[in-house]
Design a protein around this motif. Structure first.
Motif, PDB file in Angstrom:
ATOM      1  N   HIS A  62      17.632  -2.811   7.049  1.00 25.54           N
ATOM      2  CA  HIS A  62      17.679  -4.086   7.766  1.00 25.54           C
ATOM      3  C   HIS A  62      18.184  -3.931   9.199  1.00 25.54           C
ATOM      4  O   HIS A  62      18.203  -4.904   9.957  1.00 25.54           O
ATOM      5  CB  HIS A  62      18.555  -5.079   7.010  1.00 25.54           C
ATOM      6  CG  HIS A  62      18.007  -5.464   5.672  1.00 25.54           C
ATOM      7  ND1 HIS A  62      16.956  -6.342   5.518  1.00 25.54           N
ATOM      8  CD2 HIS A  62      18.343  -5.048   4.426  1.00 25.54           C
ATOM      9  CE1 HIS A  62      16.671  -6.476   4.232  1.00 25.54           C
ATOM     10  NE2 HIS A  62      17.499  -5.704   3.550  1.00 25.54           N
ATOM     11  N   THR A  63      18.630  -2.733   9.566  1.00 28.39           N
ATOM     12  CA  THR A  63      19.039  -2.484  10.946  1.00 28.39           C
ATOM     13  C   THR A  63      18.446  -1.159  11.408  1.00 28.39           C
ATOM     14  O   THR A  63      18.069  -0.304  10.584  1.00 28.39           O
ATOM     15  CB  THR A  63      20.575  -2.405  11.097  1.00 28.39           C
ATOM     16  OG1 THR A  63      21.055  -1.217  10.446  1.00 28.39           O
ATOM     17  CG2 THR A  63      21.250  -3.637  10.498  1.00 28.39           C
ATOM     18  N   ARG A  64      18.367  -0.989  12.715  1.00 22.29           N
ATOM     19  CA  ARG A  64      17.834   0.242  13.286  1.00 22.29           C
ATOM     20  C   ARG A  64      18.653   1.461  12.833  1.00 22.29           C
ATOM     21  O   ARG A  64      18.094   2.479  12.446  1.00 22.29           O
ATOM     22  CB  ARG A  64      17.849   0.131  14.812  1.00 22.29           C
ATOM     23  CG  ARG A  64      17.254   1.335  15.542  1.00 22.29           C
ATOM     24  CD  ARG A  64      17.571   1.214  17.038  1.00 22.29           C
ATOM     25  NE  ARG A  64      17.041  -0.025  17.585  1.00 22.29           N
ATOM     26  CZ  ARG A  64      15.858  -0.139  18.146  1.00 22.29           C
ATOM     27  NH1 ARG A  64      15.067   0.923  18.252  1.00 22.29           N
ATOM     28  NH2 ARG A  64      15.450  -1.295  18.636  1.00 22.29           N
ATOM     29  N   ASN A  65      19.981   1.336  12.837  1.00 25.45           N
ATOM     30  CA  ASN A  65      20.826   2.465  12.454  1.00 25.45           C
ATOM     31  C   ASN A  65      20.676   2.820  10.981  1.00 25.45           C
ATOM     32  O   ASN A  65      20.721   3.999  10.606  1.00 25.45           O
ATOM     33  CB  ASN A  65      22.295   2.159  12.770  1.00 25.45           C
ATOM     34  CG  ASN A  65      22.591   2.216  14.252  1.00 25.45           C
ATOM     35  OD1 ASN A  65      21.861   2.852  15.009  1.00 25.45           O
ATOM     36  ND2 ASN A  65      23.651   1.546  14.676  1.00 25.45           N
ATOM     37  N   ASP A  66      20.510   1.795  10.126  1.00 23.26           N
ATOM     38  CA  ASP A  66      20.291   2.067   8.700  1.00 23.26           C
ATOM     39  C   ASP A  66      19.005   2.855   8.488  1.00 23.26           C
ATOM     40  O   ASP A  66      18.957   3.791   7.682  1.00 23.26           O
ATOM     41  CB  ASP A  66      20.226   0.760   7.906  1.00 23.26           C
ATOM     42  CG  ASP A  66      21.596   0.120   7.757  1.00 23.26           C
ATOM     43  OD1 ASP A  66      22.599   0.813   8.021  1.00 23.26           O
ATOM     44  OD2 ASP A  66      21.659  -1.074   7.390  1.00 23.26           O
ATOM     45  N   LEU A  67      17.951   2.473   9.203  1.00 21.46           N
ATOM     46  CA  LEU A  67      16.678   3.175   9.057  1.00 21.46           C
ATOM     47  C   LEU A  67      16.786   4.607   9.569  1.00 21.46           C
ATOM     48  O   LEU A  67      16.269   5.549   8.953  1.00 21.46           O
ATOM     49  CB  LEU A  67      15.572   2.424   9.797  1.00 21.46           C
ATOM     50  CG  LEU A  67      14.165   3.047   9.708  1.00 21.46           C
ATOM     51  CD1 LEU A  67      13.731   3.224   8.255  1.00 21.46           C
ATOM     52  CD2 LEU A  67      13.155   2.186  10.456  1.00 21.46           C
ATOM     53  N   SER A  69      19.441   6.461   9.562  1.00 29.19           N
ATOM     54  CA  SER A  69      20.205   7.216   8.565  1.00 29.19           C
ATOM     55  C   SER A  69      19.339   7.582   7.364  1.00 29.19           C
ATOM     56  O   SER A  69      19.407   8.707   6.859  1.00 29.19           O
ATOM     57  CB  SER A  69      21.424   6.396   8.106  1.00 29.19           C
ATOM     58  OG  SER A  69      22.304   6.157   9.174  1.00 29.19           O
ATOM     59  N   LEU A  70      18.527   6.642   6.907  1.00 28.58           N
ATOM     60  CA  LEU A  70      17.647   6.918   5.765  1.00 28.58           C
ATOM     61  C   LEU A  70      16.657   8.039   6.083  1.00 28.58           C
ATOM     62  O   LEU A  70      16.440   8.942   5.268  1.00 28.58           O
ATOM     63  CB  LEU A  70      16.890   5.644   5.374  1.00 28.58           C
ATOM     64  CG  LEU A  70      17.678   4.562   4.637  1.00 28.58           C
ATOM     65  CD1 LEU A  70      16.823   3.325   4.471  1.00 28.58           C
ATOM     66  CD2 LEU A  70      18.143   5.074   3.270  1.00 28.58           C
ATOM     67  N   LEU A  71      16.047   7.982   7.256  1.00 32.23           N
ATOM     68  CA  LEU A  71      15.059   8.988   7.616  1.00 32.23           C
ATOM     69  C   LEU A  71      15.705  10.356   7.828  1.00 32.23           C
ATOM     70  O   LEU A  71      15.117  11.387   7.484  1.00 32.23           O
ATOM     71  CB  LEU A  71      14.291   8.564   8.870  1.00 32.23           C
ATOM     72  CG  LEU A  71      13.419   7.317   8.726  1.00 32.23           C
ATOM     73  CD1 LEU A  71      12.683   7.030  10.031  1.00 32.23           C
ATOM     74  CD2 LEU A  71      12.417   7.470   7.592  1.00 32.23           C
ATOM     75  N   LEU A  72      16.912  10.396   8.397  1.00 34.65           N
ATOM     76  CA  LEU A  72      17.593  11.674   8.614  1.00 34.65           C
ATOM     77  C   LEU A  72      17.989  12.335   7.299  1.00 34.65           C
ATOM     78  O   LEU A  72      18.200  13.548   7.248  1.00 34.65           O
ATOM     79  CB  LEU A  72      18.839  11.464   9.483  1.00 34.65           C
ATOM     80  CG  LEU A  72      18.573  11.173  10.964  1.00 34.65           C
ATOM     81  CD1 LEU A  72      19.853  10.759  11.674  1.00 34.65           C
ATOM     82  CD2 LEU A  72      17.963  12.390  11.660  1.00 34.65           C
ATOM     83  N   GLN A  73      18.064  11.560   6.220  1.00 39.45           N
ATOM     84  CA  GLN A  73      18.390  12.104   4.912  1.00 39.45           C
ATOM     85  C   GLN A  73      17.149  12.363   4.053  1.00 39.45           C
ATOM     86  O   GLN A  73      17.265  12.851   2.930  1.00 39.45           O
ATOM     87  CB  GLN A  73      19.312  11.135   4.163  1.00 39.45           C
ATOM     88  CG  GLN A  73      20.663  10.928   4.840  1.00 39.45           C
ATOM     89  CD  GLN A  73      21.446   9.778   4.242  1.00 39.45           C
ATOM     90  OE1 GLN A  73      21.170   9.333   3.137  1.00 39.45           O
ATOM     91  NE2 GLN A  73      22.417   9.269   4.992  1.00 39.45           N
ATOM     92  N   SER A  74      15.963  12.043   4.579  1.00 36.81           N
ATOM     93  CA  SER A  74      14.737  12.142   3.790  1.00 36.81           C
ATOM     94  C   SER A  74      14.295  13.595   3.631  1.00 36.81           C
ATOM     95  O   SER A  74      14.630  14.470   4.431  1.00 36.81           O
ATOM     96  CB  SER A  74      13.613  11.336   4.456  1.00 36.81           C
ATOM     97  OG  SER A  74      13.245  11.936   5.695  1.00 36.81           O
ATOM     98  N   PHE A  75      13.524  13.849   2.568  1.00 35.76           N
ATOM     99  CA  PHE A  75      12.970  15.183   2.336  1.00 35.76           C
ATOM    100  C   PHE A  75      12.013  15.569   3.469  1.00 35.76           C
ATOM    101  O   PHE A  75      11.952  16.734   3.858  1.00 35.76           O
ATOM    102  CB  PHE A  75      12.230  15.220   0.990  1.00 35.76           C
ATOM    103  CG  PHE A  75      13.141  15.199  -0.187  1.00 35.76           C
ATOM    104  CD1 PHE A  75      13.956  16.278  -0.480  1.00 35.76           C
ATOM    105  CD2 PHE A  75      13.210  14.084  -1.017  1.00 35.76           C
ATOM    106  CE1 PHE A  75      14.812  16.266  -1.579  1.00 35.76           C
ATOM    107  CE2 PHE A  75      14.062  14.055  -2.104  1.00 35.76           C
ATOM    108  CZ  PHE A  75      14.868  15.148  -2.393  1.00 35.76           C
TER     109      PHE A  75
END
Length: 258
Positions: A62-67, A69-75
């Protein structure tokens, strides 16, 4: 049966109080989903690609920073090696692969300074994808006027020192190569001279090897190890992290851990 209008606010209040009594504070409403343009911008920056339509529609952040963080942790992000990212960007923007010093420069940016894929691609496009590079002079050389020309030459020297010696030029070095370039020397010739220097071929790789040995094996390198890693650092473009990773695969390190 319909309720009188005057009773409806009271009933809503009573229902809210009953919910709070039973379950604690009511759950706040969900924030609105990210705009598609923001999702596209973050995907391009982190993964170097545009998102698929379903990734925009069902974006869980729901926020730019959350997205981010999710992508930086993605496979997908973890599978992007610096070498692949840098090679793709150079072939896309410059029509060639990176030189060893360019690879070393951008690997340091990604690994040590945590540059994103988008920032790497943007910098390569801005710095290297123009015709001046193919004449060995680097971008920004032909600025108008003496001041612009001097500034462009200084940037060229600073970039070469950063790429090869991993430091800013000292005053003596800046003056020396400023005169060299103003008299018609090329950037490629300047870089060749820096690559032949003792600092590039001996002092810098030896200092990295010494730090790697201290960090991993807790000792100074022996002569054989120093010579071995000096060649890899100079000729293969290894970084200090590569040396440390190689030392962790050694028998000495495994035996030390027991």
């Amino acid at each position: 049966m319909s309720l009188p209008g005057s009773l409806r606010p009271a009933l809503v209040l009573l229902a809210t109080l009953a919910w709070v009594t039973a379950f604690g504070q009511p759950r706040p409403p969900e924030p609105p989903p990210l705009e598609a343009a923001v999702v596209v911008e973050v995907y391009t920056d982190i993964l170097g690609r545009a998102p698929h339509a379903w990734e925009v529609t069902y974006c869980p952040a729901h926020t730019r920073n959350d997205l981010r963080s999710l992508l930086l942790q993605s496979f997908e992000y973890r599978a992007l090696s610096p070498e692949v990212v840098i090679h793709r960007a150079f072939f896309e923007y410059c029509g060639r692969g990176p030189t060893p010093e360019e690879m070393r420069h951008y690997r340091r940016r990604m690994i040590d300074e945590r540059w994103s894929v988008g920032r790497i691609r943007q910098d390569i496009n801005r710095q290297w994808s123009n015709d001046d590079e193919h004449h060995g002079r680097g971008p920004g050389y032909d600025n108008d006027g003496p001041r612009g020309r001097r500034d462009a030459i200084d940037r060229m020297i600073e970039r070469a020192y950063d790429d090869l010696l991993e430091r800013r030029p000292d005053r003596e070095g800046m003056e020396h190569y400023r005169r060299f370039l103003e008299r018609g020397g090329s950037e490629s010739s300047m870089r060749a001279r820096l690559r032949e220097s003792e600092e590039y071929r001996v002092k810098l790789p030896d200092s990295k090897t010494t730090r790697a040995y201290q960090n991993v094996l807790r000792r100074a390198p022996d002569a054989g190890g120093m010579e071995h890693y000096r060649k890899l650092l100079v000729d293969r473009g290894w970084s200090q992290r590569d040396v440390e990773a190689d030392l962790r695969r050694s028998d000495e390190y495994r035996n030390r851990k027991r």
